[in-house]
Scaffold this motif. Structure first.
Motif, short mmCIF file in Angstrom:
data_model
loop_
_atom_site.label_atom_id
_atom_site.label_comp_id
_atom_site.label_asym_id
_atom_site.label_seq_id
_atom_site.Cartn_x
_atom_site.Cartn_y
_atom_site.Cartn_z
N LEU A 68 -1.03 3.06 26.84
CA LEU A 68 -1.72 4.31 27.00
C LEU A 68 -3.08 4.08 27.87
O LEU A 68 -3.58 3.03 27.70
CB LEU A 68 -2.22 4.67 25.62
CG LEU A 68 -2.70 6.22 25.62
CD1 LEU A 68 -2.09 7.13 24.47
CD2 LEU A 68 -4.27 5.98 25.18
N GLY A 69 -3.34 5.12 28.37
CA GLY A 69 -4.41 5.18 29.38
C GLY A 69 -4.76 6.56 29.90
O GLY A 69 -3.96 7.40 29.49
N PRO A 70 -5.67 6.85 30.84
CA PRO A 70 -5.91 8.14 31.28
C PRO A 70 -4.78 8.89 32.04
O PRO A 70 -4.63 9.94 32.02
CB PRO A 70 -7.23 7.90 32.32
CG PRO A 70 -7.64 6.50 31.88
CD PRO A 70 -6.83 5.86 31.23
N ILE A 71 -3.83 7.85 32.53
CA ILE A 71 -2.83 8.65 33.46
C ILE A 71 -1.47 7.72 33.35
O ILE A 71 -1.41 6.37 32.97
CB ILE A 71 -2.98 8.64 35.04
CG1 ILE A 71 -4.39 9.35 35.42
CG2 ILE A 71 -1.90 9.19 35.69
CD1 ILE A 71 -4.74 9.41 36.88
N TYR A 72 -0.47 8.41 32.81
CA TYR A 72 0.69 7.79 32.21
C TYR A 72 1.91 8.61 33.12
O TYR A 72 2.33 9.54 32.58
CB TYR A 72 0.97 7.93 30.73
CG TYR A 72 2.24 6.88 30.40
CD1 TYR A 72 2.22 5.63 30.13
CD2 TYR A 72 3.36 7.67 30.12
CE1 TYR A 72 3.17 5.09 29.80
CE2 TYR A 72 4.60 7.03 29.61
CZ TYR A 72 4.44 5.67 29.53
OH TYR A 72 5.56 4.87 29.26
N SER A 73 2.08 8.14 34.37
CA SER A 73 3.12 8.94 35.29
C SER A 73 4.36 8.06 35.43
O SER A 73 4.33 6.93 35.91
CB SER A 73 2.53 9.35 36.51
OG SER A 73 1.48 10.15 36.22
N VAL A 109 -15.61 5.36 30.68
CA VAL A 109 -15.56 5.98 31.90
C VAL A 109 -16.79 6.92 32.04
O VAL A 109 -16.87 7.68 30.90
CB VAL A 109 -14.42 6.65 31.88
CG1 VAL A 109 -14.20 7.43 33.21
CG2 VAL A 109 -12.96 5.80 31.73
N ALA A 160 -15.51 12.34 33.83
CA ALA A 160 -13.99 12.31 33.89
C ALA A 160 -13.57 11.56 35.05
O ALA A 160 -14.12 11.22 36.04
CB ALA A 160 -13.89 14.02 33.96
N LEU A 161 -12.32 11.30 35.01
CA LEU A 161 -11.67 10.65 35.98
C LEU A 161 -10.79 11.59 36.72
O LEU A 161 -9.60 12.19 36.16
CB LEU A 161 -10.56 9.73 35.50
CG LEU A 161 -9.64 8.74 36.55
CD1 LEU A 161 -10.57 7.85 37.55
CD2 LEU A 161 -8.75 8.07 35.99
N VAL A 162 -11.29 12.45 37.52
CA VAL A 162 -10.61 13.54 38.03
C VAL A 162 -9.49 13.05 39.26
O VAL A 162 -8.37 13.69 39.15
CB VAL A 162 -11.75 14.78 38.82
CG1 VAL A 162 -10.92 16.01 39.48
CG2 VAL A 162 -12.74 14.86 37.94
#
Ligand SMILES: [Fe+2]
Lengths: 161, 426
Positions: free
Chosen positions: A57-62, A153, A156-158
């Protein structure tokens, strides 16, 4: 101990890919970003602690290029955020392994963001663990796992890193 | 210090109001903006709320499965250790050596037989009792602690602990009321949907630092008004619509804990659609895995957002289960800690679904980016304007929950502040 030796040509292609990736982020050219990946790709951004505990898991999972295109669309159309620039600096790019079906490579990076206030701050520092393949003559990411040390962080991580 | 306000009293503790100010009315419909920036007010929050007679989240029991396992957590600004001790009990200990106050443990997670302060090697057992003091009797009869030095009086401060269906809660007040009374039966009914007693699994953590007061985040979660106005993404994919069938409930004792639960209803009325100025029906996802749910719970609640005083949020966003916990970092900044959960018996497909859905929240969340950013906009707007007031009168002026089944209300924000004022003496 020396690492494996790769051809100058291979190393030059990899360096060029990483440089163009960094430039794309720094230029804010989001629309061009998904094209660094093949269709059936994986792009994860996750904190170092999760990574070391085996947590994905993390900010982005694509798990597809489509998901990256979706994110670009959301950044452009739906997300609300203060305008910003991201400066992404990549270094220590190394080919770890070369196979017939592609390359394993890794890099270190630091990303800074500059908000409307004009102050630049560290957004995150970390490493990338990458699988590269030749896609119709162009070197692309089949997998890019971004593992960042900056667990808390700032804001936000935009934009993607 | 602030325009048009009397000087802050020298000894704030002597005054019922830390900064000598009044709270504006009418009723519960105003929040003075100094509440988000005043340092004395903040200090009083730490004393009365975070270190007072309230319960705080420290973790889930599966984070410390074995005896000697520990995890660092934070309550207010204080570091605490959640430790699995003898007889499988979970202890929560202040992470500050009884000797000279040093943090005993620096690691986020670990396992040990004893807890040893690195400075002078004072050792504590897993219950926090002081078991080892080097040179207790000195060296060759010289030095050493006085004869009447009693180790049993110098353990790590032990907090009150309750474990509720896997959730671990702690309080600095040994006389705090039982957790079930603290949150009340209605909140218990909802939270045990997710914390059902089924063994949990931690999928991972996320952390953010946001430049605003911690209460701004609590308000954001207690504010369904913004959801269809700020979050374009939510309404674009039918994840949440303001005309969805939903309920707002607050606990009877304080009104400061609340839940929003909405049932999935894909039909959107024309009237509601017009209200949603940012509604964009032609916005299509190439990879919809993060928005496609499966029915997991016996009821039809698709989104449940529950907040517990002061700073805990439990959310079920279809199949994404998250805990959010707010750590204040002074009056102008806070840390948001996310814990993503699943269940121990999740199959690979469910784990993947939860991971895909995690894209909606967190520092890069399709929805959460908006909130993170708005927190900083709010912080920037309230900080230099402590003499102004916020209006919270959507759906009334009292702290009572809405009468009908709807979520177009600021009653939960009023509920929070009615309890806050009581605790803080305003
Ligand atoms: Fe929101």
């Amino acid at each position: 101990m020396d690492g494996a030796v790769f051809s100058t040509d291979q190393k030059a292609r990899v360096d060029d890919l990483y440089a163009r990736y960094a430039e794309t982020i720094c230029d804010g050219d989001l629309e061009a970003w998904p094209d660094f990946f093949i269709e059936d790709c994986r792009y994860h951004v996750r904190p170092r602690g999760n990574h070391e505990r085996g947590q994905l898991l993390g900010p982005i999972y694509s798990e597809s290029r489509g998901a990256l295109v979706d994110r670009v669309l959301a950044i452009r159309k739906s997300m609300v955020y203060m305008p910003r620039a991201v400066c992404y600096v990549v270094g220590t790019i190394r080919i770890v392994e070369a196979r017939d079906d592609g390359l394993t490579a890794r890099s270190m990076f630091s990303a800074y963001h500059t908000l409307e206030t004009g102050d630049s701050e560290v957004l995150m520092v970390g490493r990338t663990f990458d699988e590269l393949v030749d896609d119709d003559g162009a070197l692309k990411f089949r997998e890019r796992i971004v593992v960042f040390d900056t667990e808390r962080v700032p804001g936000a991580l935009v934009f993607p890193v | 210090m602030h325009d048009g306000h009397p000087d802050i009293p020298e000894t704030p503790g002597d005054s019922p109001i830390a900064n000598g100010r009044d709270w504006p009315g009418p009723e519960m419909a105003r929040v003075p903006l100094w509440v988000y920036s005043d340092r004395d007010n903040y200090q009083q929050e730490l004393d009365r709320i975070f270190y007072g007679s309230h319960w705080h989240y420290v973790g889930v029991d599966v984070e410390v499965p074995e005896q000697g396992d520990f995890k660092r957590a934070t309550i207010g600004e204080r570091s605490v250790l959640m430790v699995r001790g003898k007889d499988d009990q979970i202890n929560v200990l202040l992470n500050s050596c009884a000797h000279r106050g040093t943090e005993v443990c620096q690691k986020q997670f670990g396992n040990d037989k004893v807890l040893t302060c690195p400075y002078h090697q004072w050792t504590y057992d897993l219950e926090g009792n002081l078991t080892g003091v080097p040179f207790l009797k000195g060296l060759k009869g010289q030095g050493g602690f006085p004869e009447d030095f009693d180790r049993s009086e110098h353990g790590l401060k032990k907090l009150r602990v309750e474990v509720v269906n896997g959730g671990v809660f702690a309080s600095f007040d040994p006389d705090v009321m039982p957790y079930a009374d603290y949150i009340g039966p209605v909140m218990m009914k909802y939270v045990t949907r997710v914390f059902s007693g089924k063994k949990l699994r931690v999928l991972g953590y996320q952390r953010q630092k946001l430049r605003g007061n911690w209460k701004l985040y609590v308000e954001n979660i207690k504010d369904p008004y913004h959801a269809t106005l700020l979050h374009v993404f939510l309404i674009s994919f039918g994840i949440y619509r303001i005309d969805q069938i939903g309920v707002t409930e607050q606990d009877e004792r304080t009104g400061a804990h609340n839940v929003f639960a909405s049932m999935r209803d894909m039909d959107v009325t024309e009237e509601a659609a017009e209200e949603m100025a940012s509604f964009t029906p032609d916005y299509e996802l190439q990879d919809p895995r993060m928005v496609v749910p499966v029915k997991e719970f016996p009821d039809d609640i698709s989104i449940m957002i529950q907040t517990f005083f002061p700073g805990l949020i439990v959310q079920q966003q279809t199949n994404s289960l998250q805990i959010r916990y707010i750590v204040p970092l002074g009056p102008d900044e806070f840390e948001l800690q996310w814990t993503y959960l699943g269940y121990d018996d999740d199959d690979e497909e469910m784990i993947q679904r939860r991971l895909h859905m995690s894209n909606l929240t967190g520092p890069a969340g399709y929805i959460s980016v908006d909130d993170s950013e708005v927190m900083e906009f709010s912080g920037a707007g309230v900080r230099p304007n402590p003499g102004n007031v916020a209006i919270t009168e959507l759906d009334g002026r009292t702290a009572a929950p809405p009468e009908g089944k709807h979520m177009i209300t600021e009653s939960c924000i009023r509920g929070f502040y009615s309890h806050y004022r009581e605790v803080m003496g305003y």
